[in-house]
Scaffold this motif. Sequence first.
Motif, PDB file in Angstrom:
ATOM      1  N   ASP A   1       0.819  -1.246  -0.070  1.00  0.00           N
ATOM      2  CA  ASP A   1      -0.166  -0.108   0.094  1.00  0.00           C
ATOM      3  C   ASP A   1       0.656   1.251  -0.066  1.00  0.00           C
ATOM      4  O   ASP A   1       0.654   2.140  -0.741  1.00  0.00           O
ATOM      5  N   VAL A   2       2.052   1.144   0.820  1.00  0.00           N
ATOM      6  CA  VAL A   2       2.701   2.332   1.205  1.00  0.00           C
ATOM      7  C   VAL A   2       4.270   2.112   0.596  1.00  0.00           C
ATOM      8  O   VAL A   2       4.687   1.214   1.257  1.00  0.00           O
ATOM      9  N   LEU A   3       4.842   3.132  -0.168  1.00  0.00           N
ATOM     10  CA  LEU A   3       6.006   2.912  -0.586  1.00  0.00           C
ATOM     11  C   LEU A   3       6.788   4.018  -0.205  1.00  0.00           C
ATOM     12  O   LEU A   3       6.414   5.157  -0.548  1.00  0.00           O
ATOM     13  N   VAL A   4       8.084   4.094   0.451  1.00  0.00           N
ATOM     14  CA  VAL A   4       8.734   4.959   1.077  1.00  0.00           C
ATOM     15  C   VAL A   4      10.096   4.919   0.292  1.00  0.00           C
ATOM     16  O   VAL A   4      10.553   3.987   0.193  1.00  0.00           O
ATOM     17  N   ALA A   5      10.759   5.956  -0.403  1.00  0.00           N
ATOM     18  CA  ALA A   5      11.733   5.905  -1.108  1.00  0.00           C
ATOM     19  C   ALA A   5      12.581   7.299  -1.327  1.00  0.00           C
ATOM     20  O   ALA A   5      12.138   8.150  -1.017  1.00  0.00           O
ATOM     21  N   THR A   6      13.719   6.638  -1.787  1.00  0.00           N
ATOM     22  CA  THR A   6      14.568   8.068  -1.957  1.00  0.00           C
ATOM     23  C   THR A   6      14.478   7.895  -3.636  1.00  0.00           C
ATOM     24  O   THR A   6      14.264   6.950  -4.193  1.00  0.00           O
ATOM     25  N   PRO A   7      14.626   9.234  -4.219  1.00  0.00           N
ATOM     26  CA  PRO A   7      14.447   9.195  -5.498  1.00  0.00           C
ATOM     27  C   PRO A   7      15.419   8.504  -6.477  1.00  0.00           C
ATOM     28  O   PRO A   7      14.768   7.868  -7.571  1.00  0.00           O
ATOM     29  N   GLY A   8      16.585   8.434  -6.264  1.00  0.00           N
ATOM     30  CA  GLY A   8      17.547   7.815  -6.995  1.00  0.00           C
ATOM     31  C   GLY A   8      17.048   6.521  -7.184  1.00  0.00           C
ATOM     32  O   GLY A   8      17.052   5.769  -8.113  1.00  0.00           O
ATOM     33  N   ARG A   9      16.804   5.531  -6.146  1.00  0.00           N
ATOM     34  CA  ARG A   9      16.617   4.310  -5.985  1.00  0.00           C
ATOM     35  C   ARG A   9      15.452   4.014  -6.701  1.00  0.00           C
ATOM     36  O   ARG A   9      15.228   3.089  -7.306  1.00  0.00           O
ATOM     37  N   LEU A  10      14.383   4.699  -6.439  1.00  0.00           N
ATOM     38  CA  LEU A  10      12.999   4.343  -6.894  1.00  0.00           C
ATOM     39  C   LEU A  10      13.162   4.508  -8.616  1.00  0.00           C
ATOM     40  O   LEU A  10      12.570   3.725  -9.073  1.00  0.00           O
ATOM     41  N   MET A  11      14.046   5.425  -8.888  1.00  0.00           N
ATOM     42  CA  MET A  11      14.083   5.579 -10.577  1.00  0.00           C
ATOM     43  C   MET A  11      14.937   4.200 -11.058  1.00  0.00           C
ATOM     44  O   MET A  11      14.554   3.738 -12.109  1.00  0.00           O
ATOM     45  N   ASP A  12      15.764   3.629 -10.230  1.00  0.00           N
ATOM     46  CA  ASP A  12      16.463   2.570 -10.407  1.00  0.00           C
ATOM     47  C   ASP A  12      15.425   1.538 -10.678  1.00  0.00           C
ATOM     48  O   ASP A  12      15.487   0.416 -11.655  1.00  0.00           O
ATOM     49  N   LEU A  13      14.622   1.169  -9.723  1.00  0.00           N
ATOM     50  CA  LEU A  13      13.565   0.309  -9.675  1.00  0.00           C
ATOM     51  C   LEU A  13      12.693   0.083 -10.766  1.00  0.00           C
ATOM     52  O   LEU A  13      12.250  -0.522 -11.387  1.00  0.00           O
ATOM     53  N   TYR A  14      12.159   1.504 -10.978  1.00  0.00           N
ATOM     54  CA  TYR A  14      11.329   1.695 -12.298  1.00  0.00           C
ATOM     55  C   TYR A  14      12.072   1.343 -13.688  1.00  0.00           C
ATOM     56  O   TYR A  14      11.166   0.593 -14.430  1.00  0.00           O
ATOM     57  N   GLN A  15      13.083   1.625 -13.902  1.00  0.00           N
ATOM     58  CA  GLN A  15      13.956   1.188 -15.290  1.00  0.00           C
ATOM     59  C   GLN A  15      13.997  -0.202 -15.027  1.00  0.00           C
ATOM     60  O   GLN A  15      14.192  -0.725 -16.425  1.00  0.00           O
ATOM     61  N   GLN A  16      14.103  -0.895 -14.081  1.00  0.00           N
ATOM     62  CA  GLN A  16      13.984  -2.476 -14.087  1.00  0.00           C
ATOM     63  C   GLN A  16      12.772  -2.916 -14.068  1.00  0.00           C
ATOM     64  O   GLN A  16      12.733  -4.044 -13.656  1.00  0.00           O
ATOM     65  N   ASN A  17      11.567  -2.347 -14.190  1.00  0.00           N
ATOM     66  CA  ASN A  17      10.380  -2.673 -14.294  1.00  0.00           C
ATOM     67  C   ASN A  17      10.051  -3.275 -13.042  1.00  0.00           C
ATOM     68  O   ASN A  17       9.180  -4.452 -13.094  1.00  0.00           O
ATOM     69  N   ALA A  18      10.290  -2.709 -11.994  1.00  0.00           N
ATOM     70  CA  ALA A  18      10.170  -3.447 -10.621  1.00  0.00           C
ATOM     71  C   ALA A  18       8.969  -2.685  -9.738  1.00  0.00           C
ATOM     72  O   ALA A  18       8.276  -3.281  -8.920  1.00  0.00           O
ATOM     73  N   VAL A  19       8.692  -1.574 -10.548  1.00  0.00           N
ATOM     74  CA  VAL A  19       7.554  -0.671  -9.863  1.00  0.00           C
ATOM     75  C   VAL A  19       6.821   0.093 -10.925  1.00  0.00           C
ATOM     76  O   VAL A  19       7.527   0.482 -11.694  1.00  0.00           O
TER      77      VAL A  19
END
Length: 359
Positions: A124-142
């Motif tokens: 439900d809730v994701l807490v993230a730092t911006p850099g790692r969040l973009m890494d995860l997005y680029q790897q189709n993880a989120v």
Amino acid sequence: MSFSSLGLSEQLVRATADQGYETPSPIQAKAIPAVLSGRDVMAAAQTGTGKTAGFTLPLLQRLAENPRTGKGPRVLILAPTRELAAQVHDSVALYSRYMPTKSAVVFGGVKINPQMMKLRKGLDVLVATPGRLMDLYQQNAVRFNEVEILVLDEADRMLDMGFIRDIRKILALLPAKRQNLLFSATFSNEIRGLAEGLLDNPVQVEVAARNTAAESIKQSVYPVDQSQKTALLSKLVRDNGWEQVLVFTRTKHGANRLTQKLERDGITAAAIHGNKSQGARTRALADFKQGEVRVLVATDIAARGLDIKQLPQVVNFELPNVPEDYVHRIGRTGRAGESGHALSLVSADEARCWRALKG
């Protein structure tokens, strides 16, 4: 006023009581109803005033009112540092203990695969730092198509740290229809510019004058030659029997040097800064909280978001480069509504520089 009178559920009121909180702080009293109303919120409050609960509690309430149907995340909270992200996630976990809410925190400096596994399970809730969040997005993880609420915490620090490009990329990926919450200790002109493009007719909440220190904090200045600072700090720790002291330096190397000198003086100390691995930073903070380390020496990365309950002493071994960071540093002492002591060891050169800075 009580938390229940603000419209929070019995489960959330119970969770706050478990933490020893019965009465909302001023920022909580103003922000919680605003967030519950579904409106965008722009809130400024000093560190240590309880602003994390000011957005965590009402967003958990909003999630509970509309149960999850997909895999989420439904709430995205962005924070500038690993420590602050971890602390915000701890708050989410504490306050949702009587609710079925699932949450996770992701940040750099640690392996990405375990974080990817957590995200696949749904939350439900994701807490993230911006850099790692973009890494995860680029790897189709989120994916962000289910995000209902976006929180930017310590937004001014995120801009200071150069995250604006990542933030703008993330904003472009979010659903257009969502609630936006902007929380910070202070608001610079740059932040107000960001808010204008992000927030829709926001409720504005401010509980203290801009860039001022909490009134409950006692502040002292010790004029001292630069060469005698370490000796004076050791003497103050010993003579006053200080068992838990947070000390700020300007540089990473300065933090390491001071830690080594204190250890040679027989005072247990640890350093926390950006060159330390995430594991080392986590261990140093845990040892400090548990009383195994007497002095935690930190750069300004630790000035925001660290929740060290009833921290009695903060020492500015070196003054920060900008007055705003002084406010954040000393905001680490005491708790909302309780007094603490902030001490500054100031050389003649530093005094001249600060007089020039402040005009």
